[in-house]
Write a protein that holds these residues in place. Structure first.
Motif, PDB file in Angstrom:
ATOM      1  N   ILE A   1       0.836  -1.205   0.000  1.00  0.00           N
ATOM      2  CA  ILE A   1       0.000   0.000   0.000  1.00  0.00           C
ATOM      3  C   ILE A   1       0.866   1.247   0.000  1.00  0.00           C
ATOM      4  N   MET A   2       1.926   1.233   0.832  1.00  0.00           N
ATOM      5  CA  MET A   2       2.825   2.388   0.894  1.00  0.00           C
ATOM      6  C   MET A   2       3.520   2.626  -0.446  1.00  0.00           C
ATOM      7  N   THR A   3       3.901   1.548  -1.095  1.00  0.00           N
ATOM      8  CA  THR A   3       4.571   1.675  -2.385  1.00  0.00           C
ATOM      9  C   THR A   3       3.621   2.241  -3.437  1.00  0.00           C
ATOM     10  N   PHE A   4       2.340   1.928  -3.302  1.00  0.00           N
ATOM     11  CA  PHE A   4       1.341   2.362  -4.282  1.00  0.00           C
ATOM     12  C   PHE A   4       0.883   3.795  -4.045  1.00  0.00           C
ATOM     13  N   MET A   5       1.135   4.352  -2.854  1.00  0.00           N
ATOM     14  CA  MET A   5       0.649   5.683  -2.520  1.00  0.00           C
ATOM     15  C   MET A   5       1.094   6.765  -3.511  1.00  0.00           C
ATOM     16  N   PRO A   6       2.378   6.860  -3.861  1.00  0.00           N
ATOM     17  CA  PRO A   6       2.776   7.901  -4.827  1.00  0.00           C
ATOM     18  C   PRO A   6       2.049   7.773  -6.157  1.00  0.00           C
ATOM     19  N   VAL A   7       1.768   6.543  -6.573  1.00  0.00           N
ATOM     20  CA  VAL A   7       1.053   6.335  -7.834  1.00  0.00           C
ATOM     21  C   VAL A   7      -0.375   6.864  -7.720  1.00  0.00           C
ATOM     22  N   MET A   8      -1.032   6.558  -6.596  1.00  0.00           N
ATOM     23  CA  MET A   8      -2.404   7.009  -6.403  1.00  0.00           C
ATOM     24  C   MET A   8      -2.472   8.532  -6.330  1.00  0.00           C
ATOM     25  N   PHE A   9      -1.543   9.119  -5.596  1.00  0.00           N
ATOM     26  CA  PHE A   9      -1.527  10.581  -5.491  1.00  0.00           C
ATOM     27  C   PHE A   9      -1.288  11.214  -6.856  1.00  0.00           C
ATOM     28  N   THR A  10      -0.368  10.658  -7.623  1.00  0.00           N
ATOM     29  CA  THR A  10      -0.089  11.189  -8.959  1.00  0.00           C
ATOM     30  C   THR A  10      -1.333  11.157  -9.822  1.00  0.00           C
ATOM     31  N   PHE A  11      -2.098  10.066  -9.734  1.00  0.00           N
ATOM     32  CA  PHE A  11      -3.327   9.955 -10.520  1.00  0.00           C
ATOM     33  C   PHE A  11      -4.315  11.054 -10.135  1.00  0.00           C
ATOM     34  N   PHE A  12      -4.521  11.278  -8.833  1.00  0.00           N
ATOM     35  CA  PHE A  12      -5.444  12.314  -8.392  1.00  0.00           C
ATOM     36  C   PHE A  12      -4.986  13.690  -8.876  1.00  0.00           C
ATOM     37  N   PHE A  13      -3.698  13.961  -8.759  1.00  0.00           N
ATOM     38  CA  PHE A  13      -3.184  15.292  -9.066  1.00  0.00           C
ATOM     39  C   PHE A  13      -3.115  15.568 -10.563  1.00  0.00           C
ATOM     40  N   LEU A  14      -3.317  14.559 -11.384  1.00  0.00           N
ATOM     41  CA  LEU A  14      -3.366  14.789 -12.832  1.00  0.00           C
ATOM     42  C   LEU A  14      -4.467  15.774 -13.197  1.00  0.00           C
ATOM     43  N   PHE A  15      -5.549  15.805 -12.399  1.00  0.00           N
ATOM     44  CA  PHE A  15      -6.726  16.598 -12.741  1.00  0.00           C
ATOM     45  C   PHE A  15      -6.894  17.818 -11.845  1.00  0.00           C
ATOM     46  N   PHE A  16      -5.943  18.048 -10.951  1.00  0.00           N
ATOM     47  CA  PHE A  16      -6.011  19.210 -10.073  1.00  0.00           C
ATOM     48  C   PHE A  16      -5.519  20.458 -10.809  1.00  0.00           C
ATOM     49  N   PRO A  17      -5.963  21.655 -10.383  1.00  0.00           N
ATOM     50  CA  PRO A  17      -5.393  22.885 -10.948  1.00  0.00           C
ATOM     51  C   PRO A  17      -3.878  22.891 -10.772  1.00  0.00           C
ATOM     52  N   SER A  18      -3.182  23.318 -11.800  1.00  0.00           N
ATOM     53  CA  SER A  18      -1.720  23.252 -11.764  1.00  0.00           C
ATOM     54  C   SER A  18      -1.144  24.106 -10.641  1.00  0.00           C
ATOM     55  N   GLY A  19      -1.857  25.163 -10.241  1.00  0.00           N
ATOM     56  CA  GLY A  19      -1.368  25.973  -9.127  1.00  0.00           C
ATOM     57  C   GLY A  19      -1.321  25.180  -7.839  1.00  0.00           C
ATOM     58  N   LEU A  20      -2.308  24.325  -7.613  1.00  0.00           N
ATOM     59  CA  LEU A  20      -2.327  23.490  -6.417  1.00  0.00           C
ATOM     60  C   LEU A  20      -1.253  22.410  -6.480  1.00  0.00           C
ATOM     61  N   VAL A  21      -1.064  21.827  -7.659  1.00  0.00           N
ATOM     62  CA  VAL A  21      -0.009  20.813  -7.821  1.00  0.00           C
ATOM     63  C   VAL A  21       1.356  21.449  -7.596  1.00  0.00           C
ATOM     64  N   LEU A  22       1.502  22.681  -8.075  1.00  0.00           N
ATOM     65  CA  LEU A  22       2.761  23.397  -7.866  1.00  0.00           C
ATOM     66  C   LEU A  22       3.034  23.565  -6.376  1.00  0.00           C
ATOM     67  N   TYR A  23       2.004  23.929  -5.623  1.00  0.00           N
ATOM     68  CA  TYR A  23       2.166  24.064  -4.180  1.00  0.00           C
ATOM     69  C   TYR A  23       2.619  22.748  -3.552  1.00  0.00           C
ATOM     70  N   TRP A  24       1.976  21.644  -3.915  1.00  0.00           N
ATOM     71  CA  TRP A  24       2.303  20.354  -3.310  1.00  0.00           C
ATOM     72  C   TRP A  24       3.697  19.880  -3.718  1.00  0.00           C
ATOM     73  N   LEU A  25       4.074  20.133  -4.976  1.00  0.00           N
ATOM     74  CA  LEU A  25       5.416  19.765  -5.446  1.00  0.00           C
ATOM     75  C   LEU A  25       6.486  20.532  -4.679  1.00  0.00           C
ATOM     76  N   VAL A  26       6.324  21.843  -4.572  1.00  0.00           N
ATOM     77  CA  VAL A  26       7.311  22.650  -3.842  1.00  0.00           C
ATOM     78  C   VAL A  26       7.332  22.250  -2.377  1.00  0.00           C
ATOM     79  N   SER A  27       6.150  21.943  -1.818  1.00  0.00           N
ATOM     80  CA  SER A  27       6.092  21.490  -0.430  1.00  0.00           C
ATOM     81  C   SER A  27       6.887  20.198  -0.246  1.00  0.00           C
ATOM     82  N   ASN A  28       6.796  19.281  -1.211  1.00  0.00           N
ATOM     83  CA  ASN A  28       7.570  18.043  -1.139  1.00  0.00           C
ATOM     84  C   ASN A  28       9.071  18.307  -1.240  1.00  0.00           C
ATOM     85  N   ILE A  29       9.435  19.238  -2.101  1.00  0.00           N
ATOM     86  CA  ILE A  29      10.857  19.584  -2.236  1.00  0.00           C
ATOM     87  C   ILE A  29      11.386  20.173  -0.928  1.00  0.00           C
ATOM     88  N   VAL A  30      10.585  21.050  -0.331  1.00  0.00           N
ATOM     89  CA  VAL A  30      10.981  21.608   0.969  1.00  0.00           C
ATOM     90  C   VAL A  30      11.091  20.502   2.010  1.00  0.00           C
TER      91      VAL A  30
END
Length: 539
Positions: A490-519
């Motif tokens: 399940i843990m290994t599959f989590m990034p895949v599931m999140f990526t699928f959800f974020f495919l359809f999110f506004p790019s501004g929100l994805v940008l926030y989450w990406l930068v948050s992950n980098i931080v």
């Protein structure tokens, strides 16, 4: 709790949030609120639904008048004086389109117009097929350079009464005033009142599970600061409320844009809705006034027709800015939007502003993040002792729980220390989601390169894929005590599931989450190095 379980909790929270959002858009009940508002009003609301001729057909138009300002281009029908078209000059219809966004329209497939008139014994708009044909001095009016206000008077005379309907537009404003002046020369008393409503085809609320938008009615009263009243609600029950002190409004709202009628200085005004075939009306009905022979009277209402600009809307009417619906986390979303707007005023790029906001939020949370990883490291160090305790105590859960708490107290370990940053991060994420969803400022706002619209999904899915990769790196860097094979999968599959959800999110929100992950990756590296020096970090 380690970071792997945190990821699982985030996923569950995200899915639950998205499902809740879609459920809210689908249901959105309102009749209970109507009953509550009615019970708090001291005057009975008149039933305006039956006061006008219910026929939806319109009298043939003689001509239309075009009114142009720096922000609006309006078409006003001289029959009845209805606003039948409104172009927003500073907002394009589509990205990179030269055509303006059309908010009000009078098309066969979609009618959305702003109507107003006079009813009562001497009213002139009692029938939708027999309305006044106003006289006007020109076919077009333009707000000239250096001119701040433009008045467009339209006149009609019948049965000894002189009616003047005046539209007043101002520079830079999406609010226009509609005034009626009636002079009685009939030789008798005259009684009439003003109504103003928005008429639109009954439509689906629209949206998707990742971008649930709302199209429908809304209103405000003394008792209810802001309440949606959907097309389904209109079909179920006519809205009939009194504004005892005259403070309130009726609106039709949609993603990024709103139209509203606001009565002016008329205590006892009622709010109403009615459905005629496939058309829904929501509006205001001002109380009748009696005009003695030789006297005159005046009615006034304001029509907002434009984008959801909070500062301007708050100046036009109390609570009108609440059509920018931030949901139940508005107390977080509103400051986030204000901070984001403040940053943008310096950097002049909404994408860069989102990045700066991310660093500010994650920087403010750094002490909690550090406490989280320190707590996780200490919990891992206690695993051998906890395992030995389980073998020694067996199935006695009460004793196991007591000795575990004693061990945590002795070692100065908080077993919930790894949860607090997650608990704080999710409301911030959800609040920012609403803030970005409702911010018309981000509509068609570019970041750089292929991101031409931060309010739309990434056309090439680059940001979601980068976000998924960063999440995978965080997972790999985070030591885990999970030994169950199913949980590991399940843990290994989590990034895949999140990526699928974020495919359809506004790019501004994805940008926030990406930068948050980098931080997070940067903070994680620095914290782990510090923990290694203390001998707390081990895989």
């Amino acid at each position: 709790m380690d970071s792997q379980r945190n990821i699982l909790l985030i996923a569950l929270a995200l899915v639950s949030f998205l499902l809740f959002q879609q459920w809210q858009v689908a249901k959105n009940p309102a009749p209970q609120a109507v009953e509550q508002a009615q019970s708090s009003s001291t005057l009975p609301a008149p039933s305006f639904a039956d006061e006008l001729d219910p026929a939806p057909a319109q009298q043939a138009s003689a001509k239309t008048v075009t009114v142009t300002t720096d922000v609006l281009t309006l078409s006003i029908d001289t029959v009845g004086g209805d606003v039948i078209n409104a172009d927003l000059n500073q907002y394009s219809n589509e990205l990179d389109s030269a055509d303006p966004f059309v908010l009000l329209k009078n098309e066969s497939g979609h009618q959305f117009i702003a109507q107003s008139g006079l009813v009562g014994p001497q009213g002139i708009d009692l029938s939708s097929t027999n309305r006044p044909a106003y006289s006007v001095s020109a076919d077009s009016f333009t707000l000239a350079d250096g001119q701040d206000e433009l008045r467009i008077p339209m006149t009609f005379t019948a049965n000894g009464l002189e009616y003047t309907k005046t539209f007043i537009v101002k520079r830079g404003s999406y609010a226009l005033d509609v005034e009626y002046d009636i002079v009685n020369k009939s030789g008798n008393n005259a009684t009439l009142g003003m109504y103003a409503h928005l008429r639109q085809n009954l439509m689906d609320a629209g949206g998707s599970i990742t971008m649930p938008t709302y199209r429908g009615g809304a209103y405000s009263t003394e008792d209810t600061r802001y309440k949606k009243y959907s097309f389904d609600d209109m079909q179920d029950r006519n809205l009939s409320l009194n504004l005892v002190d005259g403070q309130g409004w009726a609106a039709m709202i949609q993603h990024y844009f709103a139209t509203a009628w606001i009565p002016r200085d008329e205590p006892g005004t009622s709010l109403y809705t009615r459905v005629i075939g496939n058309l829904g009306d929501i509006g205001v009905r001002m109380p009748n006034k009696t005009i003695a022979n030789g006297d005159s009277t005046h009615f006034k209402a304001t029509l907002w027709v434009g984008p959801k600009l909070q500062d301007q809307m708050a100046e036009v009417a109390p609570n009108l800015d609440l059509v920018v619906d931030y949901g139940w986390l508005w107390f977080i979303a509103k400051p986030l939007h204000s901070l984001l707007s403040f940053i943008q005023s310096f950097v002049s790029n909404w994408g860069v502003a989102i990045i700066c906001l991310t660093f500010i939020v994650r920087g403010a949370m750094y002490p909690l993040t550090k406490a989280q990883y320190t707590s996780m490291a200490k919990m891992r160090m206690l695993q051998p002792k906890l395992q030995a305790m389980r073998e020694r105590i067996g199935d006695d859960r009460q004793r196991m729980s007591q000795e575990m708490m004693e061990l945590y107290k002795k070692e100065k370990v908080n077993p919930l220390g790894g949860c607090l940053p997650l608990v704080l991060q999710m409301p911030i994420f959800i609040a920012l989601y609403w803030a970005l969803m409702e911010s018309v400022e981000l509509r068609h706002s570019p970041f750089f390169g292929w991101i031409a619209d931060l309010s739309a999904q990434d056309p090439y899915y680059i940001l979601p894929l980068l976000m998924g990769a960063s999440m995978f790196m965080i997972q790999k860097m985070s030591p885990t005590t999970v030994t169950d094979p199913m949980q590991q999968k399940i843990m290994t599959f989590m990034p895949v599931m999140f990526t699928f959800f974020f495919l359809f999110f506004p790019s501004g929100l994805v940008l926030y989450w990406l930068v948050s992950n980098i931080v997070t990756l940067i903070q994680q590296t620095l914290i782990y190095k510090a923990l290694e020096k203390k001998g707390l970090h081990s895989k």
